[in-house]
Design a protein around this motif. Sequence first.
Motif, PDB file in Angstrom:
ATOM      1  N   LEU A  97       0.815  -1.214   0.000  1.00  0.00           N
ATOM      2  CA  LEU A  97       0.000   0.000   0.000  1.00  0.00           C
ATOM      3  C   LEU A  97       0.848   1.263   0.000  1.00  0.00           C
ATOM      4  O   LEU A  97       0.324   2.368   0.096  1.00  0.00           O
ATOM      5  CB  LEU A  97      -0.943  -0.001   1.203  1.00  0.00           C
ATOM      6  CG  LEU A  97      -1.925  -1.175   1.258  1.00  0.00           C
ATOM      7  CD1 LEU A  97      -2.790  -1.095   2.503  1.00  0.00           C
ATOM      8  CD2 LEU A  97      -2.807  -1.197   0.009  1.00  0.00           C
ATOM      9  N   ARG A  98       2.162   1.111  -0.098  1.00  0.00           N
ATOM     10  CA  ARG A  98       3.061   2.259  -0.166  1.00  0.00           C
ATOM     11  C   ARG A  98       3.304   2.653  -1.607  1.00  0.00           C
ATOM     12  O   ARG A  98       3.321   1.816  -2.506  1.00  0.00           O
ATOM     13  CB  ARG A  98       4.406   1.925   0.489  1.00  0.00           C
ATOM     14  CG  ARG A  98       4.393   1.821   1.987  1.00  0.00           C
ATOM     15  CD  ARG A  98       5.792   1.515   2.494  1.00  0.00           C
ATOM     16  NE  ARG A  98       6.757   2.507   2.048  1.00  0.00           N
ATOM     17  CZ  ARG A  98       8.065   2.296   1.938  1.00  0.00           C
ATOM     18  NH1 ARG A  98       8.564   1.099   2.224  1.00  0.00           N
ATOM     19  NH2 ARG A  98       8.868   3.251   1.534  1.00  0.00           N
ATOM     20  N   SER A  99       3.548   3.942  -1.825  1.00  0.00           N
ATOM     21  CA  SER A  99       3.983   4.430  -3.127  1.00  0.00           C
ATOM     22  C   SER A  99       5.495   4.471  -3.125  1.00  0.00           C
ATOM     23  O   SER A  99       6.103   5.086  -2.245  1.00  0.00           O
ATOM     24  CB  SER A  99       3.413   5.828  -3.399  1.00  0.00           C
ATOM     25  OG  SER A  99       2.012   5.775  -3.496  1.00  0.00           O
ATOM     26  N   PHE A 100       6.116   3.801  -4.111  1.00  0.00           N
ATOM     27  CA  PHE A 100       7.560   3.685  -4.161  1.00  0.00           C
ATOM     28  C   PHE A 100       8.141   4.581  -5.246  1.00  0.00           C
ATOM     29  O   PHE A 100       7.549   4.756  -6.315  1.00  0.00           O
ATOM     30  CB  PHE A 100       7.969   2.231  -4.465  1.00  0.00           C
ATOM     31  CG  PHE A 100       7.936   1.339  -3.265  1.00  0.00           C
ATOM     32  CD1 PHE A 100       7.264   1.702  -2.114  1.00  0.00           C
ATOM     33  CD2 PHE A 100       8.579   0.115  -3.288  1.00  0.00           C
ATOM     34  CE1 PHE A 100       7.235   0.876  -1.012  1.00  0.00           C
ATOM     35  CE2 PHE A 100       8.566  -0.726  -2.188  1.00  0.00           C
ATOM     36  CZ  PHE A 100       7.886  -0.341  -1.043  1.00  0.00           C
ATOM     37  N   ASP A 122       7.702   2.671 -17.289  1.00  0.00           N
ATOM     38  CA  ASP A 122       8.572   3.697 -16.724  1.00  0.00           C
ATOM     39  C   ASP A 122       7.820   4.658 -15.818  1.00  0.00           C
ATOM     40  O   ASP A 122       8.424   5.541 -15.225  1.00  0.00           O
ATOM     41  CB  ASP A 122       9.233   4.498 -17.852  1.00  0.00           C
ATOM     42  CG  ASP A 122      10.181   3.637 -18.671  1.00  0.00           C
ATOM     43  OD1 ASP A 122      10.823   2.755 -18.067  1.00  0.00           O
ATOM     44  OD2 ASP A 122      10.273   3.867 -19.891  1.00  0.00           O
ATOM     45  N   ASN A 123       6.504   4.522 -15.700  1.00  0.00           N
ATOM     46  CA  ASN A 123       5.764   5.556 -14.994  1.00  0.00           C
ATOM     47  C   ASN A 123       4.673   5.004 -14.089  1.00  0.00           C
ATOM     48  O   ASN A 123       3.709   5.682 -13.812  1.00  0.00           O
ATOM     49  CB  ASN A 123       5.144   6.535 -16.008  1.00  0.00           C
ATOM     50  CG  ASN A 123       4.221   5.837 -16.986  1.00  0.00           C
ATOM     51  OD1 ASN A 123       4.038   4.627 -16.902  1.00  0.00           O
ATOM     52  ND2 ASN A 123       3.659   6.610 -17.898  1.00  0.00           N
ATOM     53  N   LYS A 124       4.821   3.788 -13.600  1.00  0.00           N
ATOM     54  CA  LYS A 124       3.766   3.190 -12.794  1.00  0.00           C
ATOM     55  C   LYS A 124       4.265   2.854 -11.390  1.00  0.00           C
ATOM     56  O   LYS A 124       3.888   1.853 -10.810  1.00  0.00           O
ATOM     57  CB  LYS A 124       3.228   1.922 -13.470  1.00  0.00           C
ATOM     58  CG  LYS A 124       2.472   2.206 -14.766  1.00  0.00           C
ATOM     59  CD  LYS A 124       1.806   0.950 -15.293  1.00  0.00           C
ATOM     60  CE  LYS A 124       0.967   1.242 -16.521  1.00  0.00           C
ATOM     61  NZ  LYS A 124       0.288   0.050 -17.045  1.00  0.00           N
ATOM     62  N   TYR A 125       5.063   3.724 -10.820  1.00  0.00           N
ATOM     63  CA  TYR A 125       5.669   3.397  -9.542  1.00  0.00           C
ATOM     64  C   TYR A 125       4.701   3.562  -8.377  1.00  0.00           C
ATOM     65  O   TYR A 125       5.045   3.227  -7.261  1.00  0.00           O
ATOM     66  CB  TYR A 125       6.941   4.233  -9.349  1.00  0.00           C
ATOM     67  CG  TYR A 125       7.988   3.847 -10.364  1.00  0.00           C
ATOM     68  CD1 TYR A 125       8.601   2.602 -10.312  1.00  0.00           C
ATOM     69  CD2 TYR A 125       8.309   4.701 -11.407  1.00  0.00           C
ATOM     70  CE1 TYR A 125       9.522   2.217 -11.258  1.00  0.00           C
ATOM     71  CE2 TYR A 125       9.238   4.333 -12.348  1.00  0.00           C
ATOM     72  CZ  TYR A 125       9.842   3.090 -12.274  1.00  0.00           C
ATOM     73  OH  TYR A 125      10.756   2.719 -13.217  1.00  0.00           O
ATOM     74  N   ASP A 126       3.502   4.109  -8.626  1.00  0.00           N
ATOM     75  CA  ASP A 126       2.465   4.134  -7.599  1.00  0.00           C
ATOM     76  C   ASP A 126       1.614   2.873  -7.671  1.00  0.00           C
ATOM     77  O   ASP A 126       0.724   2.696  -6.853  1.00  0.00           O
ATOM     78  CB  ASP A 126       1.568   5.372  -7.750  1.00  0.00           C
ATOM     79  CG  ASP A 126       2.294   6.638  -7.342  1.00  0.00           C
ATOM     80  OD1 ASP A 126       3.279   6.519  -6.591  1.00  0.00           O
ATOM     81  OD2 ASP A 126       1.881   7.728  -7.770  1.00  0.00           O
ATOM     82  N   HIS A 127       1.869   2.023  -8.639  1.00  0.00           N
ATOM     83  CA  HIS A 127       1.165   0.771  -8.778  1.00  0.00           C
ATOM     84  C   HIS A 127       1.998  -0.354  -8.146  1.00  0.00           C
ATOM     85  O   HIS A 127       3.093  -0.119  -7.669  1.00  0.00           O
ATOM     86  CB  HIS A 127       0.883   0.465 -10.252  1.00  0.00           C
ATOM     87  CG  HIS A 127      -0.165   1.335 -10.861  1.00  0.00           C
ATOM     88  ND1 HIS A 127      -0.185   2.704 -10.720  1.00  0.00           N
ATOM     89  CD2 HIS A 127      -1.240   1.027 -11.638  1.00  0.00           C
ATOM     90  CE1 HIS A 127      -1.234   3.204 -11.375  1.00  0.00           C
ATOM     91  NE2 HIS A 127      -1.883   2.209 -11.941  1.00  0.00           N
ATOM     92  N   VAL A 128       1.457  -1.545  -8.159  1.00  0.00           N
ATOM     93  CA  VAL A 128       2.128  -2.691  -7.539  1.00  0.00           C
ATOM     94  C   VAL A 128       2.402  -3.733  -8.613  1.00  0.00           C
ATOM     95  O   VAL A 128       1.471  -4.242  -9.244  1.00  0.00           O
ATOM     96  CB  VAL A 128       1.254  -3.303  -6.420  1.00  0.00           C
ATOM     97  CG1 VAL A 128       1.926  -4.545  -5.837  1.00  0.00           C
ATOM     98  CG2 VAL A 128       0.993  -2.277  -5.321  1.00  0.00           C
ATOM     99  N   GLN A 129       3.672  -4.055  -8.812  1.00  0.00           N
ATOM    100  CA  GLN A 129       4.036  -5.097  -9.768  1.00  0.00           C
ATOM    101  C   GLN A 129       3.737  -6.466  -9.176  1.00  0.00           C
ATOM    102  O   GLN A 129       4.077  -6.747  -8.036  1.00  0.00           O
ATOM    103  CB  GLN A 129       5.531  -5.028 -10.096  1.00  0.00           C
ATOM    104  CG  GLN A 129       5.953  -3.824 -10.887  1.00  0.00           C
ATOM    105  CD  GLN A 129       7.447  -3.857 -11.182  1.00  0.00           C
ATOM    106  OE1 GLN A 129       8.169  -4.700 -10.661  1.00  0.00           O
ATOM    107  NE2 GLN A 129       7.906  -2.933 -12.001  1.00  0.00           N
ATOM    108  N   LEU A 130       3.134  -7.312  -9.989  1.00  0.00           N
ATOM    109  CA  LEU A 130       2.934  -8.719  -9.653  1.00  0.00           C
ATOM    110  C   LEU A 130       3.508  -9.546 -10.785  1.00  0.00           C
ATOM    111  O   LEU A 130       3.139  -9.363 -11.954  1.00  0.00           O
ATOM    112  CB  LEU A 130       1.443  -9.028  -9.480  1.00  0.00           C
ATOM    113  CG  LEU A 130       1.065 -10.517  -9.418  1.00  0.00           C
ATOM    114  CD1 LEU A 130       1.721 -11.194  -8.213  1.00  0.00           C
ATOM    115  CD2 LEU A 130      -0.454 -10.686  -9.377  1.00  0.00           C
TER     116      LEU A 130
END
Length: 292
Positions: A97-100, A122-130
Amino acid sequence: ENKNGRRAAKQYFVEYWTRQEWRHIEAHADVDENLAKFHDANPSEMEVDDLMTRFPATYKNGYRYPIYGHVLYLHVGSEVKGPTCIFPSRSSGGDLLRSFSNEEQNHGNESDCSSQRNNASDNKYDHVQLITVPAKAGRLLRFHGRDLHAVPRPHDLWMLPFVKGSPETEPEDIWGRSVILFNVWPGDEDPPLSVPLDLNEEEGNQIEENLCNKFEEWNEASVFPRTAPSVQSDSPSTNKSVKVWLLGNDRRRGYPMRTVPLHATEDGGREVVREALEEESLVSIIWLRQSK
């Protein structure tokens, strides 16, 4: 050994164990389990500065993590859809739930699992990679030792309102999921606390038989970005919830609840997630969204 046949100069401890059945494994990062239990029972006796000095390569945020985790898939039953699911750069449920930032998202990962994933966006660092890695006999998975990972059973458990009944484990050719799991720890630090240490000092224990192909004959799996389902539904669901189950106590989860609510990808929703989880071979990357 590397692909040139040269042995690594550094020495490492290898912690290993096996599992023969397809079990539901809640999301967790591997840690020095006995040290973590001692910490929970005796928090006043833990000196953070001392631990960081003793374990500079492995101690972070209250836990010791291995350098790398591995899964070697030996046998996979015909009805097993038990992928290993990895959340790169996330070590706890709270991290989901953190923004990285860009740097945190990469967090120094050079593992096989992460080497291709950073090119996916390159621009989805507020999302969560699975990243979903299907269980496939003969496959070796390596991931960063601090990465959160899980094995859901049933494979779409994270999208089910409830599950009842006991899962089948036999016959093995249908429901077996035989794996060897091993973590690598630096040889210039102590091994995991109270784990039996085999120094392999007896000459007679040496095994000359080659049990796997030469490293240069291995094939690296590509990571397949999933952005839309292969079959469009006539009545797309409005439910985007993906509920990830967490392992451990409050401190290890980094979150007060046993599950973390996330949302499926914008394009395709939960069908994209479900297709990745039931995939038999392709390694997939999905971007989940944090619940706002």
